[in-house]
Motif scaffolding. Sequence first.
Motif, PDB file in Angstrom:
ATOM      1  N   UNK A 170      -3.127  20.786   7.134  1.00 36.44           N
ATOM      2  CA  UNK A 170      -3.819  21.360   8.286  1.00 36.44           C
ATOM      3  C   UNK A 170      -3.567  22.858   8.437  1.00 36.44           C
ATOM      4  N   UNK A 171      -2.521  23.371   7.801  1.00 32.36           N
ATOM      5  CA  UNK A 171      -2.217  24.791   7.946  1.00 32.36           C
ATOM      6  C   UNK A 171      -3.401  25.667   7.570  1.00 32.36           C
ATOM      7  N   UNK A 172      -4.067  25.287   6.500  1.00 34.87           N
ATOM      8  CA  UNK A 172      -5.218  26.072   6.047  1.00 34.87           C
ATOM      9  C   UNK A 172      -6.267  26.126   7.153  1.00 34.87           C
ATOM     10  N   UNK A 173      -6.440  25.008   7.827  1.00 35.24           N
ATOM     11  CA  UNK A 173      -7.395  24.926   8.930  1.00 35.24           C
ATOM     12  C   UNK A 173      -6.917  25.771  10.113  1.00 35.24           C
ATOM     13  N   UNK A 174      -5.634  25.676  10.465  1.00 34.39           N
ATOM     14  CA  UNK A 174      -5.091  26.421  11.599  1.00 34.39           C
ATOM     15  C   UNK A 174      -5.152  27.928  11.369  1.00 34.39           C
ATOM     16  N   UNK A 175      -4.907  28.339  10.125  1.00 34.36           N
ATOM     17  CA  UNK A 175      -4.882  29.762   9.804  1.00 34.36           C
ATOM     18  C   UNK A 175      -6.249  30.292   9.386  1.00 34.36           C
ATOM     19  N   UNK A 176      -7.282  29.511   9.563  1.00 34.82           N
ATOM     20  CA  UNK A 176      -8.620  29.918   9.118  1.00 34.82           C
ATOM     21  C   UNK A 176      -9.094  31.180   9.828  1.00 34.82           C
ATOM     22  N   UNK A 177      -8.822  31.276  11.118  1.00 32.63           N
ATOM     23  CA  UNK A 177      -9.310  32.408  11.907  1.00 32.63           C
ATOM     24  C   UNK A 177      -8.470  32.520  13.174  1.00 32.63           C
ATOM     25  N   UNK A 178      -8.687  33.587  13.912  1.00 31.38           N
ATOM     26  CA  UNK A 178      -8.013  33.744  15.200  1.00 31.38           C
ATOM     27  C   UNK A 178      -8.445  32.611  16.136  1.00 31.38           C
ATOM     28  N   UNK A 179      -9.732  32.259  16.086  1.00 33.85           N
ATOM     29  CA  UNK A 179     -10.230  31.147  16.908  1.00 33.85           C
ATOM     30  C   UNK A 179      -9.441  29.867  16.636  1.00 33.85           C
ATOM     31  N   UNK A 180      -9.249  29.568  15.343  1.00 34.32           N
ATOM     32  CA  UNK A 180      -8.548  28.340  14.952  1.00 34.32           C
ATOM     33  C   UNK A 180      -7.082  28.380  15.390  1.00 34.32           C
ATOM     34  N   UNK A 181      -6.441  29.521  15.239  1.00 37.68           N
ATOM     35  CA  UNK A 181      -5.047  29.657  15.668  1.00 37.68           C
ATOM     36  C   UNK A 181      -4.927  29.483  17.175  1.00 37.68           C
ATOM     37  N   UNK A 182      -5.838  30.091  17.916  1.00 42.96           N
ATOM     38  CA  UNK A 182      -5.802  29.988  19.381  1.00 42.96           C
ATOM     39  C   UNK A 182      -5.959  28.544  19.809  1.00 42.96           C
ATOM     40  N   UNK A 183      -6.864  27.842  19.155  1.00 44.38           N
ATOM     41  CA  UNK A 183      -7.099  26.426  19.461  1.00 44.38           C
ATOM     42  C   UNK A 183      -5.833  25.608  19.214  1.00 44.38           C
ATOM     43  N   UNK A 184      -5.231  25.821  18.053  1.00 46.88           N
ATOM     44  CA  UNK A 184      -4.019  25.087  17.668  1.00 46.88           C
ATOM     45  C   UNK A 184      -2.869  25.389  18.640  1.00 46.88           C
ATOM     46  N   UNK A 185      -2.641  26.669  18.911  1.00 48.26           N
ATOM     47  CA  UNK A 185      -1.528  27.063  19.787  1.00 48.26           C
ATOM     48  C   UNK A 185      -1.736  26.521  21.192  1.00 48.26           C
ATOM     49  N   UNK A 186      -2.958  26.621  21.713  1.00 49.82           N
ATOM     50  CA  UNK A 186      -3.190  26.147  23.087  1.00 49.82           C
ATOM     51  C   UNK A 186      -3.032  24.632  23.172  1.00 49.82           C
ATOM     52  N   UNK A 187      -3.434  23.896  22.135  1.00 49.27           N
ATOM     53  CA  UNK A 187      -3.265  22.431  22.139  1.00 49.27           C
ATOM     54  C   UNK A 187      -1.793  22.055  21.993  1.00 49.27           C
ATOM     55  N   UNK A 188      -1.077  22.766  21.135  1.00 49.73           N
ATOM     56  CA  UNK A 188       0.317  22.454  20.863  1.00 49.73           C
ATOM     57  C   UNK A 188       1.184  22.724  22.079  1.00 49.73           C
TER      58      UNK A 188
END
Length: 88
Positions: free
Chosen positions: A68-86
Amino acid sequence: MENLDELKKEIKETIISTLQLEDITPENIVDSEPLFGEGLGLDSIDALELGVGLKKKFGVKFSSESADNKKHFASVDALAEYISQTRG
């Protein structure tokens, strides 16, 4: 729940400070653009450093084995989504 725009700005600032991207401002980083390859042009070493920087700043962990790291690090949008959910 914090504002996603504010979170994205913090992520961009973390990317810039962690990777010492001197010629780049948060405004230069497009939320939806890829961070690796043709977008911001980061590489796998950058990913490791960025993972550490994001963990320090936001308290989120990235498993080195996780596909999933590749997905999380795909873009700022993806990182923001991951961080806010986590962080919930």
